[in-house]
Design an enzyme around this catalytic site. Structure first.
Site, PDB file in Angstrom:
ATOM      1  N   SER A  66       0.829  -1.210   0.000  1.00  0.00           N
ATOM      2  CA  SER A  66       0.000   0.000   0.000  1.00  0.00           C
ATOM      3  C   SER A  66       0.864   1.261   0.000  1.00  0.00           C
ATOM      4  O   SER A  66       2.003   1.257   0.459  1.00  0.00           O
ATOM      5  CB  SER A  66      -0.903   0.028   1.234  1.00  0.00           C
ATOM      6  OG  SER A  66      -1.792  -1.066   1.228  1.00  0.00           O
TER       7      SER A  66
HETATM    8  N1  SAH Z   1      -0.925  -4.951   4.027  1.00  0.00           N
HETATM    9  C1  SAH Z   1      -0.236  -5.236   2.772  1.00  0.00           C
HETATM   10  C2  SAH Z   1      -1.068  -4.792   1.577  1.00  0.00           C
HETATM   11  C3  SAH Z   1      -1.322  -5.943   0.703  1.00  0.00           C
HETATM   12  S1  SAH Z   1      -2.460  -5.748  -0.628  1.00  0.00           S
HETATM   13  C4  SAH Z   1       1.144  -4.638   2.748  1.00  0.00           C
HETATM   14  O1  SAH Z   1       1.504  -3.874   3.654  1.00  0.00           O
HETATM   15  O2  SAH Z   1       1.922  -4.964   1.844  1.00  0.00           O
HETATM   16  C5  SAH Z   1      -3.821  -6.723  -0.023  1.00  0.00           C
HETATM   17  C6  SAH Z   1      -3.553  -8.191   0.261  1.00  0.00           C
HETATM   18  O3  SAH Z   1      -4.782  -8.776   0.693  1.00  0.00           O
HETATM   19  C7  SAH Z   1      -3.095  -9.019  -0.929  1.00  0.00           C
HETATM   20  O4  SAH Z   1      -1.869  -9.646  -0.612  1.00  0.00           O
HETATM   21  C8  SAH Z   1      -4.213 -10.056  -1.120  1.00  0.00           C
HETATM   22  O5  SAH Z   1      -3.743 -11.312  -1.557  1.00  0.00           O
HETATM   23  C9  SAH Z   1      -4.788 -10.137   0.270  1.00  0.00           C
HETATM   24  N2  SAH Z   1      -6.163 -10.616   0.381  1.00  0.00           N
HETATM   25  C10 SAH Z   1      -7.207 -10.454  -0.475  1.00  0.00           C
HETATM   26  N3  SAH Z   1      -8.323 -11.062   0.004  1.00  0.00           N
HETATM   27  C11 SAH Z   1      -7.957 -11.628   1.197  1.00  0.00           C
HETATM   28  C12 SAH Z   1      -8.665 -12.389   2.192  1.00  0.00           C
HETATM   29  N4  SAH Z   1      -9.945 -12.733   2.068  1.00  0.00           N
HETATM   30  N5  SAH Z   1      -7.975 -12.799   3.290  1.00  0.00           N
HETATM   31  C13 SAH Z   1      -6.662 -12.499   3.439  1.00  0.00           C
HETATM   32  N6  SAH Z   1      -5.954 -11.782   2.537  1.00  0.00           N
HETATM   33  C14 SAH Z   1      -6.589 -11.347   1.442  1.00  0.00           C
END
Ligand code: SAH
Length: 217
Positions: A66
């Site tokens: 993000s």
């Molecule tokens: N917090 C992360 C942002 C990642 S983007 C960081 O700091 O890098 C969002 C993430 O949510 C992705 O990796 C995606 O695979 C995950 N995601 C999507 N749906 C999800 C779910 N139902 N449960 C867990 N993770 C999920």
């Protein structure tokens, strides 16, 4: 891989912190945490010059780390206190998780994609951050670890899953972006008591979709 945190990186990080403060992030503990976690550790070497720009960046598997402003905004909205037990949904690169750990929180983080789960679970301890890593559908929460002081969802949801509200302590806060697959409103829910939930809407953001039983199908 050798991970170095040089004066140059620290300088770039300080500039990012100033930029976030100018953009309206006022919580000094959050600014301090962003100023401490080496965001460039989360980037491939060839992309390292992008690590301290205020931008989201691809981390593989179609996902992103993000934007720093978004991480700062969600973290500030959570009002993290030392010792808070926090559930993070969407582990991704692990950067947001480290920003929470740096504030003294205990973090349970859940990721649906096995490759990202494994990569981040192995990587965070190597840079000195310890969390509980789960592989699974975070739209169901993490029953075995509930209830939580705070829950942060880092992917865009179509609606607010009841399963997450149910896993909040009294006084607990849930921060979740809710909308369509392109833009979402940041929602802050506070559990006042067993029945009463306070809801605030806090601006427009853009996340990758939250996919799961109580998310996008
Ligand atoms: N917090 C992360 C942002 C990642 S983007 C960081 O700091 O890098 C969002 C993430 O949510 C992705 O990796 C995606 O695979 C995950 N995601 C999507 N749906 C999800 C779910 N139902 N449960 C867990 N993770 C999920």
């Amino acid at each position: 891989m050798i991970l170095e945190d040089t004066f140059k990186h620290k300088g770039l990080r300080n500039s990012l912190v100033k930029h976030l403060a100018n953009k309206g992030i006022y919580d000094l503990s959050v600014l301090n945490s962003i100023g401490t976690v080496p965001r460039h550790f989360f980037f491939e070497k060839i992309f390292i010059e992008h690590a301290y720009e205020d931008k989201a960046f691809p981390i593989g598997e179609g996902q992103t780390i993000s934007q720093p402003y978004t991480v700062a905004f969600q973290t500030q909205t959570l009002e993290v206190k030392k010792g808070d037990k926090i559930l993070e949904i969407g582990t991704g690169s692990g950067y947001q998780c480290c920003v929470l750990l740096q504030l003294g929180a205990e973090v349970v983080t859940i990721e649906t994609q096995k490759i990202l789960y494994e990569k981040t679970k192995n990587f965070l301890p190597k840079i000195g951050y310890q969390a509980t890593f789960l592989l699974g559908d975070g739209t169901l929460g993490a029953h075995a670890y509930a209830p939580f002081d705070k829950i942060i969802v880092t992917a865009g949801a179509p609606t607010i899953p009841d399963s997450l509200i149910d896993q909040l302590k009294i006084g607990g806060v849930l921060v979740i972006p809710v909308g369509d697959d392109k833009v979402q409103k940041m929602i802050k829910l506070t559990r006042i008591d067993d029945k009463l939930i306070e809801k605030e809407e806090l601006g427009i953001f853009s996340f990758v979709p939250l996919i799961g039983e109580n998310g996008w199908k």
